[in-house]
Design a protein around this motif. Structure first.
Motif, PDB file in Angstrom:
ATOM      1  N   LYS A 253       0.768  -1.152   0.018  1.00 51.04           N
ATOM      2  CA  LYS A 253      -0.005   0.081   0.031  1.00 51.04           C
ATOM      3  C   LYS A 253       0.928   1.428  -0.080  1.00 51.04           C
ATOM      4  CE  LYS A 253      -4.094  -1.398   2.566  1.00 51.04           C
ATOM      5  NZ  LYS A 253      -4.808  -1.508   4.182  1.00 51.04           N
ATOM      6  N   MET A 254       2.116   1.140   1.017  1.00 47.61           N
ATOM      7  CA  MET A 254       2.652   2.636   0.987  1.00 47.61           C
ATOM      8  C   MET A 254       3.634   2.561  -0.363  1.00 47.61           C
ATOM      9  SD  MET A 254       3.997   2.375   4.912  1.00 47.61           S
ATOM     10  CE  MET A 254       4.833   4.009   4.896  1.00 47.61           C
ATOM     11  N   GLY A 255       4.051   1.398  -0.910  1.00 47.26           N
ATOM     12  CA  GLY A 255       4.800   1.599  -2.197  1.00 47.26           C
ATOM     13  C   GLY A 255       4.069   2.147  -3.331  1.00 47.26           C
ATOM     14  N   GLU A 256       2.721   1.727  -3.346  1.00 46.99           N
ATOM     15  CA  GLU A 256       1.929   2.173  -4.509  1.00 46.99           C
ATOM     16  C   GLU A 256       1.537   3.619  -4.145  1.00 46.99           C
ATOM     17  OE1 GLU A 256      -1.567  -0.328  -4.053  1.00 46.99           O
ATOM     18  OE2 GLU A 256      -0.585  -2.018  -5.239  1.00 46.99           O
ATOM     19  N   ALA A 257       1.361   4.219  -2.896  1.00 51.39           N
ATOM     20  CA  ALA A 257       1.139   5.626  -2.722  1.00 51.39           C
ATOM     21  C   ALA A 257       2.444   6.327  -3.172  1.00 51.39           C
ATOM     22  CB  ALA A 257       0.640   5.782  -1.214  1.00 51.39           C
ATOM     23  N   ALA A 258       3.551   5.678  -2.789  1.00 51.31           N
ATOM     24  CA  ALA A 258       4.686   6.612  -3.122  1.00 51.31           C
ATOM     25  C   ALA A 258       4.875   6.715  -4.521  1.00 51.31           C
ATOM     26  CB  ALA A 258       5.973   5.844  -2.458  1.00 51.31           C
ATOM     27  N   ILE A 259       4.509   5.737  -5.463  1.00 45.91           N
ATOM     28  CA  ILE A 259       4.786   5.649  -6.777  1.00 45.91           C
ATOM     29  C   ILE A 259       3.551   6.721  -7.312  1.00 45.91           C
ATOM     30  CG2 ILE A 259       4.361   4.376  -8.935  1.00 45.91           C
ATOM     31  CD1 ILE A 259       5.570   2.010  -7.458  1.00 45.91           C
ATOM     32  N   LYS A 260       2.646   6.634  -6.795  1.00 43.10           N
ATOM     33  CA  LYS A 260       1.366   7.712  -7.132  1.00 43.10           C
ATOM     34  C   LYS A 260       1.844   9.395  -7.075  1.00 43.10           C
ATOM     35  CE  LYS A 260      -3.078   5.769  -5.900  1.00 43.10           C
ATOM     36  NZ  LYS A 260      -4.333   5.776  -5.016  1.00 43.10           N
ATOM     37  N   ALA A 261       2.685   9.517  -5.887  1.00 47.56           N
ATOM     38  CA  ALA A 261       3.171  10.745  -5.617  1.00 47.56           C
ATOM     39  C   ALA A 261       4.099  10.782  -6.463  1.00 47.56           C
ATOM     40  CB  ALA A 261       3.786  10.631  -4.267  1.00 47.56           C
ATOM     41  N   ALA A 262       5.165  10.131  -6.861  1.00 52.31           N
ATOM     42  CA  ALA A 262       6.189  10.468  -7.957  1.00 52.31           C
ATOM     43  C   ALA A 262       5.744  10.787  -9.265  1.00 52.31           C
ATOM     44  CB  ALA A 262       7.030   9.266  -7.900  1.00 52.31           C
ATOM     45  N   LYS A 263       4.580   9.834  -9.479  1.00 53.64           N
ATOM     46  CA  LYS A 263       4.005  10.183 -10.879  1.00 53.64           C
ATOM     47  C   LYS A 263       3.200  11.349 -11.072  1.00 53.64           C
ATOM     48  CE  LYS A 263       3.894   5.298 -12.878  1.00 53.64           C
ATOM     49  NZ  LYS A 263       3.031   4.267 -13.040  1.00 53.64           N
ATOM     50  N   ALA A 264       2.671  12.027  -9.660  1.00 55.67           N
ATOM     51  CA  ALA A 264       1.916  13.022 -10.147  1.00 55.67           C
ATOM     52  C   ALA A 264       2.519  14.289 -10.362  1.00 55.67           C
ATOM     53  CB  ALA A 264       1.359  13.348  -8.329  1.00 55.67           C
ATOM     54  N   VAL A 265       4.048  14.196 -10.304  1.00 56.52           N
ATOM     55  CA  VAL A 265       5.009  15.313 -10.717  1.00 56.52           C
ATOM     56  C   VAL A 265       5.842  15.048 -11.793  1.00 56.52           C
ATOM     57  CG1 VAL A 265       4.558  16.669  -8.445  1.00 56.52           C
ATOM     58  CG2 VAL A 265       6.508  14.935  -8.630  1.00 56.52           C
ATOM     59  N   ASN A 266       5.363  13.782 -12.366  1.00 56.72           N
ATOM     60  CA  ASN A 266       6.431  13.294 -13.267  1.00 56.72           C
ATOM     61  C   ASN A 266       7.752  13.319 -12.913  1.00 56.72           C
ATOM     62  OD1 ASN A 266       4.300  12.951 -15.085  1.00 56.72           O
ATOM     63  ND2 ASN A 266       4.508  14.993 -15.610  1.00 56.72           N
ATOM     64  N   TYR A 267       8.069  12.677 -11.816  1.00 53.93           N
ATOM     65  CA  TYR A 267       9.149  12.735 -11.013  1.00 53.93           C
ATOM     66  C   TYR A 267      10.551  11.960 -11.799  1.00 53.93           C
ATOM     67  CZ  TYR A 267      12.689  13.332  -7.287  1.00 53.93           C
ATOM     68  OH  TYR A 267      13.672  13.571  -6.485  1.00 53.93           O
ATOM     69  N   GLU A 268      11.698  13.041 -11.763  1.00 50.43           N
ATOM     70  CA  GLU A 268      13.049  12.481 -12.509  1.00 50.43           C
ATOM     71  C   GLU A 268      14.046  12.318 -11.429  1.00 50.43           C
ATOM     72  OE1 GLU A 268      14.706  14.109 -16.040  1.00 50.43           O
ATOM     73  OE2 GLU A 268      16.296  14.402 -14.631  1.00 50.43           O
ATOM     74  N   GLY A 269      14.548  11.366 -11.244  1.00 54.59           N
ATOM     75  CA  GLY A 269      15.762  11.152 -10.173  1.00 54.59           C
ATOM     76  C   GLY A 269      15.511  10.242  -9.041  1.00 54.59           C
ATOM     77  N   VAL A 270      16.029  10.319  -8.140  1.00 48.25           N
ATOM     78  CA  VAL A 270      15.645   9.558  -6.738  1.00 48.25           C
ATOM     79  C   VAL A 270      15.304  10.478  -5.955  1.00 48.25           C
ATOM     80  CG1 VAL A 270      17.467   7.708  -7.158  1.00 48.25           C
ATOM     81  CG2 VAL A 270      17.946   9.815  -5.618  1.00 48.25           C
ATOM     82  N   GLY A 271      14.280  10.005  -4.948  1.00 45.08           N
ATOM     83  CA  GLY A 271      13.808  10.817  -4.093  1.00 45.08           C
ATOM     84  C   GLY A 271      13.268  10.078  -2.795  1.00 45.08           C
TER      85      GLY A 271
END
Length: 446
Positions: A253-271
């Protein structure tokens, strides 16, 4: 691939980045203040440029001097490490304008996620659970009072540009609000040049669990969690992965939420996406760090990837596979600081007279110090990060006890005695702790 990377940082993280660059065949440029002229990152980089006096604002936070250093050395990229300018949108933008690749988030991503208040708005839109609080920045004291009344005390006020516990205040009742509002804003303005504040409901007795993510601007993946609950005044002291509180279902659940968060800003890099997890294993987005974390080391140990290397490759434009990674081992990191744990963790700068590192299987030390090195009083007091990795949590703790007993640092006070007592604590060993742990942990005088 990049030909030359300037590292806009100091200490162990600068050295950490230099090592990976060398392995990748990339030339390195160190920048340093006059206080750091004898530091190892200066010695091990291919080139070094002095950028000013000891004060951070005149050296490591001085954007024109860092850009000038990059230009005179023909660096085609800048790695900001953590802290200093690593989450500064203005610096990221200036790098872009000067055709220098900023190895970190774009100005837009930093504005969307590095700024804590706008990050929360972005997360609500993305469907990531958030702690109830102000919809954006607080306009004034009256607004702060109205929000606190609505979400009910206790509340936490936070600096929007914050980090490291600066500009944060827990407020238990309305009478405390005005003083907290004034002091938090002053502290934030001094630390970050931005006194913007937002407010959240204060979750009592939570765990602090973060998810490491990586993204290529389109796809994102997670590299599992780190438990950072052992902290003092919002400063992490010990981190571990996997979390002793984690279940496979919660990680999913937490992993899926974190991926949603990253995709929400088209994240590039590690965070890193940081969450508060309550006793019912409900979790809430806290903030995103659009940079490499101090504790990235333990994730590297349990998934066997060099995260700095992955960060550089993503900045170059490489794509990720999209596969998620779960821990195959157990790793613990103790932050060894030049502080006196028996005197309220008072900083203890000065000359290291004797220095001996532990060794053996499953021991890693990330440090920039050596015997006769002088720890300057101007910066973070970190001496080293001591990491142990083993098959089980119990073995990792036992290994850490052994490593701490071998670690000799004389001439300055260090937090080694604190970590030695922590490793023996029955609540810590059983995994029974929250972010409140340090409020009841009693250090025994030696």
């Amino acid at each position: 691939m990049f030909k030359k990377i300037l590292i806009a940082n100091r200490g162990e993280i600068a050295l950490r980045v230099i090592r990976t660059c060398k392995e990748m065949g990339i030339s390195t440029v160190a920048v340093y203040s006059t206080a750091d002229k004898d530091s190892l990152h200066v010695r091990f980089a291919d080139e070094a440029v002095c950028i000013g006096p000891p004060k951070s604002s005149e050296s490591y936070l001085n954007i024109p001097r860092i850009i000038a250093a990059a230009e005179i050395t023909n660096a085609d990229a800048i790695h900001p490490g953590y802290g200093f300018l690593s989450e500064n949108a203005k610096f990221s933008k200036i790098c872009q304008e000067n055709n220098i690749k900023f190895i970190g988030a774009s100005p837009e991503m930093i504005d969307a996620m590095g700024d804590k208040a706008s990050a929360k708005e972005t997360m609500i839109k993305a469907g990531v659970p958030v702690v109830p609080g102000s919809p954006g920045l607080l306009k004034d004291l009256a607004d702060a009072k109205a929000v606190a009344k609505k979400i009910k005390y206790p509340v936490m006020m936070k600096a929007t540009a914050g980090g490291g516990g600066k500009g944060m205040r827990v407020i238990w009742k309305e009478e405390e609000l005005e003083a907290a509002w004034e002091s938090a804003r002053q502290e934030a303005a001094a630390a970050f040049g931005n006194d913007g504040m937002y407010m959240e409901k204060f979750i009592e007795e939570p765990r602090h669990i973060e998810i490491q993510i990586a993204g290529d601007g389109k796809n994102a993946c997670h590299l599992s969690e780190r438990d950072c609950s052992i902290q003092r005044r919002h400063q992490k002291l010990v981190e571990e992965t996997p979390s002793p509180f984690m279940t496979p279902e919660l990680r999913k659940k937490m992993g899926e939420a974190a991926i949603k968060a990253a995709k929400a800003v088209n994240y590039e890099g590690v965070g890193t996406i940081e969450f508060l997890v309550d006793k019912n294993r409900d979790f809430y987005f806290m903030e995103m760090n659009t940079r490499i974390q101090v504790e990235h080391t333990i994730t590297e140990e349990v998934i066997n990837y060099d995260l700095i290397k992955e960060q550089i490759k993503l900045a170059w434009g490489d794509k990720i596979s999209g596969r998620n990674y779960e821990p195959t081992m157990h790793a613990i990191q103790c932050r060894i600081n030049a502080e006196d744990p028996f005197n309220d963790f008072r900083p203890s700068p000065g000359k290291i007279e004797t220095y001996h590192e532990p060794g053996g299987h499953g021991i890693r030390i990330d440090t920039h110090v050596y015997a006769s090195y002088v720890i300057p009083p101007y910066y973070d007091s970190m001496i080293a990060k001591l990491i142990t990795v083993a098959q089980t949590r119990e073995e990792a703790i036992t290994k850490m006890e052994r490593a701490l007993s071998e670690y000799i640092i004389e001439g300055v006070k260090s937090t080694i005695p604190f970590h030695q007592q922590l490793m023996k604590d029955k609540d810590f060993r059983s995994g029974n702790f929250t972010t409140k742990f340090m409020e009841t942990f009693k250090l025994k005088e030696i």
